[in-house]
Design an enzyme around this catalytic site. Sequence first.
Site, PDB file in Angstrom:
ATOM      1  N   ASP A  72       0.718  -1.305   0.058  1.00  0.00           N
ATOM      2  CA  ASP A  72       0.155   0.003   0.054  1.00  0.00           C
ATOM      3  C   ASP A  72       0.739   1.341  -0.176  1.00  0.00           C
ATOM      4  OD1 ASP A  72       0.832  -0.162   2.511  1.00  0.00           O
ATOM      5  OD2 ASP A  72      -1.141  -1.059   3.266  1.00  0.00           O
ATOM      6  N   ASP A 141      -7.828  -3.442  14.303  1.00  0.00           N
ATOM      7  CA  ASP A 141      -9.044  -3.717  14.099  1.00  0.00           C
ATOM      8  C   ASP A 141      -9.377  -4.875  13.078  1.00  0.00           C
ATOM      9  OD1 ASP A 141      -8.180  -2.535  11.695  1.00  0.00           O
ATOM     10  OD2 ASP A 141      -9.664  -0.945  11.454  1.00  0.00           O
ATOM     11  N   HIS A 143      -7.355  -5.291  10.060  1.00  0.00           N
ATOM     12  CA  HIS A 143      -7.170  -4.998   8.946  1.00  0.00           C
ATOM     13  C   HIS A 143      -5.908  -5.589   8.126  1.00  0.00           C
ATOM     14  CE1 HIS A 143      -5.244  -1.167  10.297  1.00  0.00           C
ATOM     15  NE2 HIS A 143      -4.589  -1.493   9.098  1.00  0.00           N
ATOM     16  N   GLU A 148      -9.681  -2.015   5.218  1.00  0.00           N
ATOM     17  CA  GLU A 148     -10.467  -1.812   6.449  1.00  0.00           C
ATOM     18  C   GLU A 148     -11.742  -2.547   6.703  1.00  0.00           C
ATOM     19  OE1 GLU A 148      -8.488  -0.157   8.232  1.00  0.00           O
ATOM     20  OE2 GLU A 148      -8.393   1.903   7.662  1.00  0.00           O
TER      21      GLU A 148
END
Length: 259
Positions: A72, A141, A143, A148
């Site tokens: 990314d 979380d 990801h 996400e």
Amino acid sequence: MYLVIKNNADEVGQFAANYIANKINQFNPTQSRPFVLGLPTGSTPLKTYQNLIKFYQNKDLSFENVVTFNMDEYVGLSENDEQSYHYFMQENLFKHIDIKKENTHLLNALAKDLEAECASYEEKIKKIGGIRLFLGGVGEDGHIAFNEPFSSLTSRTRVEALTQSTIHANARFFGGDESKVPTKALTVGVGTIMDADEVLILATGKNKAKAIKQAVEGAISHVWTISALQMHPHTMIVCDQEAASELCEDTVDYFCSRL
């Protein structure tokens, strides 16, 4: 899925580096048959990169015929920006090893047409024959890359808006100022990662414990995108004791008995 629990972050980094180095050396890559490696950024893989650099310096490993694709990049940051992932990879790995610049691939988050950039990235991966081993981390979380919560589990490389929890977690890299954290990123998709021959996920620290529990023991859900890796035939998660602290005792005993 296979789970390896080490005592601490140093051991996680050493194990991961040994695993990657062995895979590259066993493959015996050549210019016409390179080893294709997917790479992450962030604090978790740093110890792995430090150990890989040592292997290179000790002449135990060469990256001359390794091709890399990063996961990314923040939208809006130039590759010379100290918070860009281009800069991170150069400073923490690439400039210390013998990898060829043309063999390193990162998303251009300043491209005029971001959708076309993402499509081109997918095509480059396809053209080279796919990624043999994708190294990654996991967010608090759950990801993976910047996929996400509620991302499609079949998603491909795309523009993704970052959640507030991700912005908050990454603010530490921007002097603690959340307003300086980009709100969008280009990211490979869950489907892109799932296409790799192998996936190796690293997790260290108590703040990753809930994500690891969901990854290993939870149901497959787009709420926790890491859970998609339960469907991958060759996934390994390497974590430290703190990251494994919310796993059931029976789960820990099962994987420890398989070592």
